[in-house]
Design an enzyme around this catalytic site. Structure first.
Site, PDB file in Angstrom:
ATOM      1  N   GLU A  38       3.093  -0.523  14.175  1.00 41.51           N
ATOM      2  CA  GLU A  38       4.145   0.252  14.841  1.00 41.51           C
ATOM      3  C   GLU A  38       3.539   1.440  15.603  1.00 41.51           C
ATOM      4  O   GLU A  38       3.977   1.774  16.709  1.00 41.51           O
ATOM      5  CB  GLU A  38       5.181   0.721  13.806  1.00 41.51           C
ATOM      6  CG  GLU A  38       6.050  -0.452  13.358  1.00 41.51           C
ATOM      7  CD  GLU A  38       6.927  -0.172  12.163  1.00 41.51           C
ATOM      8  OE1 GLU A  38       6.456   0.460  11.204  1.00 41.51           O
ATOM      9  OE2 GLU A  38       8.104  -0.590  12.193  1.00 41.51           O
TER      10      GLU A  38
ATOM     11  N   GLU B 131       5.900  -6.847   6.434  1.00 42.40           N
ATOM     12  CA  GLU B 131       6.931  -6.181   5.640  1.00 42.40           C
ATOM     13  C   GLU B 131       7.833  -7.152   4.882  1.00 42.40           C
ATOM     14  O   GLU B 131       8.253  -6.906   3.761  1.00 42.40           O
ATOM     15  CB  GLU B 131       7.809  -5.282   6.541  1.00 42.40           C
ATOM     16  CG  GLU B 131       7.168  -3.962   6.926  1.00 42.40           C
ATOM     17  CD  GLU B 131       6.291  -4.031   8.163  1.00 42.40           C
ATOM     18  OE1 GLU B 131       5.882  -5.151   8.532  1.00 42.40           O
ATOM     19  OE2 GLU B 131       6.006  -2.976   8.751  1.00 42.40           O
TER      20      GLU B 131
HETATM   21  C1  3H9 Z   1       5.312  -0.695   6.149  1.00 46.76           C
HETATM   22  O1  3H9 Z   1       4.373  -0.479   6.872  1.00 46.76           O
HETATM   23  C2  3H9 Z   1       6.711  -0.217   6.439  1.00 46.76           C
HETATM   24  C3  3H9 Z   1       6.880   0.298   7.831  1.00 46.76           C
HETATM   25  O2  3H9 Z   1       7.183  -0.737   8.729  1.00 46.76           O
HETATM   26  C4  3H9 Z   1       8.046   1.256   7.896  1.00 46.76           C
HETATM   27  C5  3H9 Z   1       7.963   2.444   7.021  1.00 46.76           C
HETATM   28  C6  3H9 Z   1       9.097   3.433   7.269  1.00 46.76           C
HETATM   29  N1  3H9 Z   1      -0.032   0.769   0.499  1.00 46.76           N
HETATM   30  O3  3H9 Z   1      -5.286  -6.147  -0.769  1.00 46.76           O
HETATM   31  P1  3H9 Z   1      -6.525  -5.418  -1.152  1.00 46.76           P
HETATM   32  C7  3H9 Z   1      -4.167  -1.172  -1.831  1.00 46.76           C
HETATM   33  S1  3H9 Z   1       5.165  -1.541   4.684  1.00 46.76           S
HETATM   34  C8  3H9 Z   1      -0.629   1.160  -0.629  1.00 46.76           C
HETATM   35  O4  3H9 Z   1      -7.125  -5.724  -2.459  1.00 46.76           O
HETATM   36  P2  3H9 Z   1      -7.936  -6.702   0.991  1.00 46.76           P
HETATM   37  C9  3H9 Z   1      -4.168  -2.355  -2.772  1.00 46.76           C
HETATM   38  O5  3H9 Z   1      -3.164  -2.236  -3.742  1.00 46.76           O
HETATM   39  C10 3H9 Z   1       3.443  -1.912   4.554  1.00 46.76           C
HETATM   40  N2  3H9 Z   1      -1.710   0.531  -1.141  1.00 46.76           N
HETATM   41  O6  3H9 Z   1      -7.649  -5.513  -0.021  1.00 46.76           O
HETATM   42  C11 3H9 Z   1      -5.560  -2.279  -3.346  1.00 46.76           C
HETATM   43  O7  3H9 Z   1      -5.554  -1.298  -4.348  1.00 46.76           O
HETATM   44  P3  3H9 Z   1      -6.504  -1.452  -5.637  1.00 46.76           P
HETATM   45  C12 3H9 Z   1       3.055  -3.016   5.457  1.00 46.76           C
HETATM   46  C13 3H9 Z   1      -2.192  -0.510  -0.471  1.00 46.76           C
HETATM   47  O8  3H9 Z   1      -9.116  -6.308   1.760  1.00 46.76           O
HETATM   48  C14 3H9 Z   1      -6.384  -1.782  -2.172  1.00 46.76           C
HETATM   49  O9  3H9 Z   1      -5.472  -1.153  -1.284  1.00 46.76           O
HETATM   50  N3  3H9 Z   1       1.681  -3.375   5.193  1.00 46.76           N
HETATM   51  C15 3H9 Z   1      -1.606  -0.964   0.708  1.00 46.76           C
HETATM   52  O10 3H9 Z   1      -7.945  -8.002   0.275  1.00 46.76           O
HETATM   53  C16 3H9 Z   1      -7.116  -2.871  -1.427  1.00 46.76           C
HETATM   54  O11 3H9 Z   1      -6.164  -3.872  -1.061  1.00 46.76           O
HETATM   55  C17 3H9 Z   1       1.356  -4.267   4.261  1.00 46.76           C
HETATM   56  O12 3H9 Z   1       2.191  -4.853   3.597  1.00 46.76           O
HETATM   57  C18 3H9 Z   1      -0.475  -0.266   1.210  1.00 46.76           C
HETATM   58  N4  3H9 Z   1       0.128  -0.617   2.346  1.00 46.76           N
HETATM   59  O13 3H9 Z   1      -6.679  -6.752   1.965  1.00 46.76           O
HETATM   60  C19 3H9 Z   1      -0.114  -4.544   4.103  1.00 46.76           C
HETATM   61  N5  3H9 Z   1      -2.293  -2.042   1.146  1.00 46.76           N
HETATM   62  O14 3H9 Z   1      -7.889  -1.505  -5.105  1.00 46.76           O
HETATM   63  C20 3H9 Z   1      -0.452  -4.708   2.675  1.00 46.76           C
HETATM   64  C21 3H9 Z   1      -3.279  -2.236   0.271  1.00 46.76           C
HETATM   65  O15 3H9 Z   1      -6.172  -0.260  -6.457  1.00 46.76           O
HETATM   66  N6  3H9 Z   1      -1.868  -4.832   2.455  1.00 46.76           N
HETATM   67  N7  3H9 Z   1      -3.230  -1.322  -0.707  1.00 46.76           N
HETATM   68  O16 3H9 Z   1      -6.081  -2.747  -6.276  1.00 46.76           O
HETATM   69  C22 3H9 Z   1      -2.553  -5.992   2.670  1.00 46.76           C
HETATM   70  O17 3H9 Z   1      -2.020  -6.981   3.127  1.00 46.76           O
HETATM   71  C23 3H9 Z   1      -3.997  -6.012   2.268  1.00 46.76           C
HETATM   72  O18 3H9 Z   1      -4.203  -4.966   1.370  1.00 46.76           O
HETATM   73  C24 3H9 Z   1      -4.996  -5.873   3.451  1.00 46.76           C
HETATM   74  C25 3H9 Z   1      -6.426  -5.710   2.853  1.00 46.76           C
HETATM   75  C26 3H9 Z   1      -4.932  -7.121   4.299  1.00 46.76           C
HETATM   76  C27 3H9 Z   1      -4.696  -4.653   4.255  1.00 46.76           C
END
Ligand code: 3H9
Length: 721
Positions: free
Chosen positions: A114, A134
């Site tokens: 965004e 999301e």
């Molecule tokens: C959003 O953006 C809403 C908006 O549109 C509007 C708002 C008003 N937050 O997955 P990994 C942590 S909603 C907090 O193992 P990878 C994860 O828990 C969001 N923590 O790594 C982990 O912690 P730990 C939309 C997060 O390399 C560590 O980071 N975005 C978040 O396999 C490493 O993650 C998503 O839904 C987060 N957003 O994959 C993306 N993301 O080490 C969600 C990760 O303590 N994230 N953590 O276990 C992903 O898809 C994957 O983490 C990503 C990296 C592909 C980024």
């Protein structure tokens, strides 16, 4: 002169050099847009606006990625709504008087994307990925994403990306118009150079908020088709359809701002829903399962895995081949073995077909496929196993056969080799007992088809060493599986809980349901398939054969079980004995028209078998409500889940929930059985219903309430008083 600084507690570095301000988000590991980051970006923008020397701004992420979205951990706290909101930052970027270039590397997801779409230009590194995931956490891109994406790409593509949540690579993002330029390396410097070159260009046409939505000629048909497809696929999850509604606002609302307002209302609706909380729980649960810990306190933190380079797989049936494919896909060399040349050849044929289907689908090149196949050596004996790091046995589910295999392996394998069994139910300690090194024995329960299903249940026995566990868990992750560690008992966690579920489904037939009634209720709950459809798909003959060898089938066994105080429905055995093995024979619980047919039709022959059974056993058939079907199938398995926790077979709720989401199709928007019981129904109610069914069905041990459940239900009730 360089002017670098980041304010205390802010997670965005600001620097300005040669007329270009750089705002770099620094919140490892994924640069999530938590409150301090938002504050940092806003302050950086203010400084860039006020500094007369700054002509343009570059926005980027430090470390491994551009921001991967909002900070999901903040959603349950006041920080999510603490200003500045992401929407405000997007508005500020869009209307910024100086050009803003987003320099994208890693994964620009959700709120990260965004930000990019609010900037005036987007430059991505070749390996970057973008997307709006999301929907996977039960919400929508709620910081103007649903209004911006259809303005930079086509409406149809925007619906596809937002509703599916899929990530696209830089080249597809470029084709879709989401990024303006792709660079090979050093995206930040290239973005800065680019920023210098466009300072004089007018910004008006670059502001996404003032662009028209693209591809709206047949908007109503596009939306209707998307809705129908989504209803079929979403299995009761509300986020996908709400995403469509939000995108619809980009077409139907008179202004961009009104569209954003509608998006905010829909975002609020989703954020408040139990489904969003369940999906966000599932997101973190998925990441928590790799952090294993044994009851003795030994954990992933202190144990190093052995790097597996070579493996042997015993059994080239569907399971063995799937396991071999998973192993070679992460570069492990495999010896694949079978009892005779014919079975081995057939197994190799299946393996090649699986690998080369990837070429047909453009996933890998022909030479990559050939290289993968060359990692497999088909062999007819165990002679070559003396140097392998791990053996995974996938032979018929029979203790004597498995013991024979493990005795032989013990004799030929090197002392450091890990001996793993792909058993789905059998006692790991008993298997280990025939080896001289039980510390090297572990269960690795793959789910079928093993090269596709993401779940891997790793089972430790009494003697299994922590290094063996760490290696099995690590190998699972390398194979891109979600590995969950569980203790040893009949059926471990998944199949143990499956027992009461399947049993209740059978009893429901005896008491008044037909397969379609049970399956419909389970599908309405959100499962992709009901219990009987699943059985037909998997084929009922293998389970039957295993039980028959042990003398555990049919009406006589049912009578015997009743005498032992444990009810058993022989209907499943009777269906197999009637030659109805499932889809592969064209009939099982349903009629499929022909062997391998897909469309399941109700079958009067099955209904006759069921009704006659009820009559013969004086069971009065009655109308059973969908609510009762759900309670009996699901609360019985939840009760079993609590027993697994109580006995230490499962270490935590998350382990059970992830096993059920990834291995048994539990709908993600229902969080998993333990989450569902605790947070969506409430333990006092679950406990009360289990006691109710226990009072009626005394002959079903699975209704004896778990002590842990009872304690937790009582304390949940007390805390509400
Ligand atoms: C959003 O953006 C809403 C908006 O549109 C509007 C708002 C008003 N937050 O997955 P990994 C942590 S909603 C907090 O193992 P990878 C994860 O828990 C969001 N923590 O790594 C982990 O912690 P730990 C939309 C997060 O390399 C560590 O980071 N975005 C978040 O396999 C490493 O993650 C998503 O839904 C987060 N957003 O994959 C993306 N993301 O080490 C969600 C990760 O303590 N994230 N953590 O276990 C992903 O898809 C994957 O983490 C990503 C990296 C592909 C980024």
């Amino acid at each position: 002169m360089c002017n670098c600084m980041s304010l205390h507690n802010e997670m965005a570095n600001y620097s300005a050099e040669k007329q270009i301000a750089l705002i770099s988000v620094t919140n490892p590991p994924v640069n999530a847009l938590s409150h301090h980051v938002r504050q940092g970006i806003m302050n950086g923008l203010k400084r860039a606006k006020e500094d007369p020397n700054v002509q343009a701004v570059v926005l980027c992420g430090s470390g491994r990625t551009f921001p991967a979205g909002a900070d999901i951990t903040e959603f349950a706290s006041h920080l999510a709504t603490k200003k500045p909101h992401l929407v405000e930052i997007c508005t500020e970027l869009d209307s910024f008087p100086k050009p803003v270039v987003a320099a994208i590397h890693g994964t620009a997801l959700g709120g990260g994307l965004e930000l990019c779409l609010s900037a005036h230009y987007r430059i991505a590194s070749k390996s970057a990925k973008v997307g709006f995931p999301e929907v996977n956490i039960g919400i929508l891109p709620g910081a103007t994403g649903t209004q911006r994406l259809p303005r930079v790409t086509h409406l149809k593509s925007a619906i596809d990306l937002i509703v599916s949540g899929r990530q696209v690579n830089a080249s597809e993002a470029y084709d879709l118009g989401i990024v303006d330029q792709i660079v090979d390396s050093d995206v930040v410097s290239k973005a800065s150079e680019f920023a210098k070159s466009i300072v004089m260009r007018p910004l008006g046409p670059r502001r996404v908020s003032s662009m028209p939505v693209k591809g709206i000629e047949h908007a109503s048909t596009i939306f209707e088709e998307a809705r129908q497809k989504t209803i079929r696929r979403s299995r009761g999850a509300i986020a996908p359809l709400t995403c469509i509604q939000a995108i619809q606002a980009s077409v139907e609302q008179p202004t961009f701002e009104k569209g954003v307002q509608k998006e905010s209302e829909l975002m609020y609706y989703l954020m408040q829903s139990g489904q969003a909380r369940a999906q966000q729980y599932a997101f973190f649960a998925e990441r928590s399962v790799s952090k294993w810990q044994r009851p003795n306190g030994v954990s992933y933190k202190t144990t190093k895995p052995v790097r597996v380079k070579t493996a042997a797989v015993i059994g080239a049936g569907t399971m063995g081949v799937g396991i071999a494919v998973s192993l070679i896909s992460c570069g492990v060399k495999v010896f694949l073995t079978e009892q005779n040349q014919e079975y081995l050849n057939r197994g190799m044929e299946i393996l090649k077909n699986i690998i080369f289907s990837g070429v047909k689908r453009n996933r890998i090149s022909k030479s990559q496929a050939e290289k993968l196949v060359s990692l497999v050596t088909p062999v007819l004996d165990y002679g070559s196993f003396s140097h392998v790091d791990i053996v995974i046995e996938a032979v018929f589910e029979n203790m004597d056969i498995k013991k024979k295999v493990f005795r032989k392996l013990d004799a030929v394998c090197k002392p450091s080799a890990i001996l793993a069994s792909n058993t789905s139910t059998l006692n790991i300690d008993e298997i280990a007992s025939v080896t001289s090194q039980p510390d090297k024995v572990v269960g690795m329960h793959f789910f079928s088809p093993a090269h596709i299903m993401k779940l891997l249940e790793n089972i430790y026995g009494k003697a299994t060493s922590s290094e063996t566990i760490a290696t099995a868990m690590d190998l699972g992750q390398r194979m891109k599986k979600i590995s969950v560690l569980v203790g040893n008992c009949h059926g471990f966690v998944g199949n143990r809980m499956m027992g009461p579920y399947t049993a209740e489904a059978g009893f429901l037939l005896e008491e008044g349901c037909f397969p379609q009634d049970v399956d419909q209720a389970l599908r309405d709950f959100g499962f992709a398939m009901g219990a009987f459809q699943t059985s037909d798909l998997a084929g009922a003959d293998i389970g039957y054969k295993i039980r028959k060898e042990l003398g555990l089938v049919g009406p006589r066994w049912a009578d015997e079980r009743l005498r032992m105080g444990q009810r058993y429905s022989p209907l499943g055995d009777m269906i197999v004995e009637a030659g109805r093995l499932g889809q592969k024979t064209g009939k099982g619980w349903y009629n499929y028209g022909k062997p391998g047919g897909r469309a399941n039709m109700r079958d009067v022959e099955v209904e006759e078998i069921i009704v006659n059974f009820s009559k013969k056993h004086d069971i009065k058939r009655r109308r059973i409500s969908p609510q009762e079907i759900i309670e009996r199938c699901l609360y019985s398995l939840i009760n079993e889940g609590f027993k697994a926790l109580e006995e230490g077979i499962a270490a935590k709720d998350e382990d059970i929930d992830i096993i059920w989401i990834y291995g048994y199709g539990w709908p993600r928007h229902m969080g998993g059985p333990m989450y569902y019981a605790k947070n969506m129904v409430g333990l006092p109610k679950v406990y009360e219903r289990i006691c109710h069914y226990h009072s009626i069905y005394k002959n079903s041990k699975h209704w004896i309430p778990s002590t842990l459940l009872k304690q937790m239900a009582l304390s949940q009730s007390a805390s509400k008083l």
